[in-house]
Structures are given as structure tokens and as C-alpha cells.
Design an enzyme around this catalytic site. Sequence first.
Site, PDB file in Angstrom:
ATOM      1  N   TYR A   1      28.249  26.044  45.290  1.00 49.27           N
ATOM      2  CA  TYR A   1      29.598  25.588  45.625  1.00 49.27           C
ATOM      3  C   TYR A   1      29.543  24.454  46.642  1.00 49.27           C
ATOM      4  CZ  TYR A   1      31.462  29.861  43.431  1.00 49.27           C
ATOM      5  OH  TYR A   1      31.795  30.868  42.557  1.00 49.27           O
TER       6      TYR A   1
ATOM      7  N   GLY B   1      45.704  29.373  36.678  1.00 51.10           N
ATOM      8  CA  GLY B   1      47.088  29.065  37.024  1.00 51.10           C
ATOM      9  C   GLY B   1      48.086  29.365  35.936  1.00 51.10           C
TER      10      GLY B   1
ATOM     11  N   LEU C   1      44.201  34.514  37.674  1.00 56.39           N
ATOM     12  CA  LEU C   1      45.430  33.875  37.193  1.00 56.39           C
ATOM     13  C   LEU C   1      45.156  32.956  36.008  1.00 56.39           C
ATOM     14  CD1 LEU C   1      47.189  32.960  40.577  1.00 56.39           C
ATOM     15  CD2 LEU C   1      47.249  35.105  39.296  1.00 56.39           C
TER      16      LEU C   1
END
Length: 335
Positions: A53, A228, A225
Amino acid sequence: MEYTHLGRSGLSVSRLCLGTMNFGSLTPAAEAHAIMDHAHELGMNFFDTANTYGRAQSPPGQVAKNDQSHAGWTEEIIGDWLAQGGGRRERTVLATKLYGDMTSWPNDGKLSALNIRRACDASLRRLRTDYIDVYQMHHVDRATPWDEIWQAMQVLVTQGKVLYVGSSNFAGWDIARACETARARDFTGLVSEQSLYNLMTRAIELEVLPAARAYGVGVIPWSPLDGGLLGGVLKSEREGRRRLAGRSKQQVESHREEIQAYEDLCDKLGEEPASVALAWLLHVDGVTAPIIGPRTLAQLDSAQRALQVTLDEDVLARLDEIFPGHKPAPEDYAW
């Protein structure tokens, strides 16, 4: 905040896990530090990161402008935060990952004993700590024997550099084989598995989730999610707060009817779609903690609402109608 054990281990973790993939590349270091401090204020003790990351990523339609982006940068940001003291390290269950190539040089990726040793030491330096609570394999390495992988992990545990071992993006077969080969070595083996799991993407219900339950491996869903799509995307589009383009627009158009039915149900419940999506995961047997990846303090605060949302049987049934799931294999496709 609510807490639970990570899989069959005795380790207590918060029911929401703070994902840090945005730190550095999208969220500046100072704001990332504020988010982590606020997570502690809210009672969140479970933080997840990875050694890769920090590489540049861009919001839809924008070009990454950060010239500091590099693999390992997110761990460095977390390390700087931990180094401030004040009980930050002691109050954090810190999980990181290895597997992805850190450079183009051979043995700087995957799960060879050599890379496991080097990657762990490098993460410890960047994180500015002397141990990792949960060291996770970011993907299965089909070219490396399990005896080699477990031997290397056992050395790290014996040295006190790693306390628990987890996996990510494993198939059900991979979880079973990892656990059985660890058992043959009298080693604890896997305590967690990070998998893509949300209302719209439920493939792990076929074999991964049953395997994890059978072996006492806690499931940590990523992308809860679905990028999104379950966060009120149609409402944001109508109100001009989100402009859909490219792959996001294609995904919405492919699932517009289901997403609209979902947002209508959330309106009826008086809850935000993101809260309902997270609450649904928290209702699933075997799920330890969904990973939330807030870019701002406001997003972190809003995620906490999921812990107060209760979904009754009628609502759960309606969610299954909108987003059909899977029975465990083979009953899902056979008798």
C-alpha cells in the site's frame, strides 16, 4: 464499540476494522494520523494494512499527483503514528500483508521462505514496531510448498515477530489445505481470511465461508460497499454529489434496478445504504469485522452507525430477494 474474537483465537478485535489503503496515496499523512487517533477514540483497535500500500491511486476521473507514492508508504505513515507513543501501539491490533512484488527483482514477492523473512523485517522497520499481531498472506502462492511457508511463519512466531497468521483472497480449498498442513506441524495456522464480500458479491458463500467456519477462521470482508455501489450511489448521482463515468457507470447501469430497490428499502428503514450494507455483514455467521477504508474523519464517523442497525428477518429476506446469495456448495448447484 463491540468486540469479538478473531476466528478461534483469543484475540479480541473491534467489529469494524480500519482499512488504511488510502493513506498516503489519497489521504495525506496528517489526516491519516487524525483518522487513526479518532478510531481509537471510537474504540476501534483493529487496523489493517499491507506492504504494497502507498502506490499512487486516483479517484475516478482524476490523475494522481503525489510524487511520494511508493510501495510501503502506508506502513511508514502508520509507523510514524505509532512512534508518537501514548499507548498507540499497545491499543492497536496491527495486521499487515505480504505477497505482492515490492520491486522487479526476483524474490521480492510471493511466499518463499526468503521473501517471508525479508518482507516481515521490512514491514517491522516501516511500522516502527517489533511485532506484527496478524501477518497475512495477500494471495495464495501456488508455486511454494506449504511446508516451506509454514516453516518460515513458525520461525517468525518463535522469534516473537509475528503473533498470528492470516490469509487473504484464498479459495475454500486453499484454506483447508493451509489449515491441515499447519495441523500436521502442530502449528496454529490460519486465524483469519480476508475476502471480497458484500451484498452484491457473495461468491464466498459457496466454499470460502463454510471452510472458514469449519476451521475457526474469522472472515474479514474487504470492499463491503462494493466500491461505493452500496453506499447510496444513485442518490448521490441525482443530487450531483457523484458523477459516474467509466467502469463505475457501467457497473451501475448493469445493476441499476437492484441498486434502486436497495436504496428504496434503506429509505423505508430510515438508514443510510452504507450503514445497512455494513450491518448486513455483521449479521453473517463467521464474519469478524468488515474493513472500512475512510478517506476522511466524517466517513469514519458515519461507519459507526452500522453497529446500531438491527435487521430483522423480514429485512434480511428482502435483501436476499434483491441480491440473491448462495447456498454452500454443492447444494447451490446440485442436490
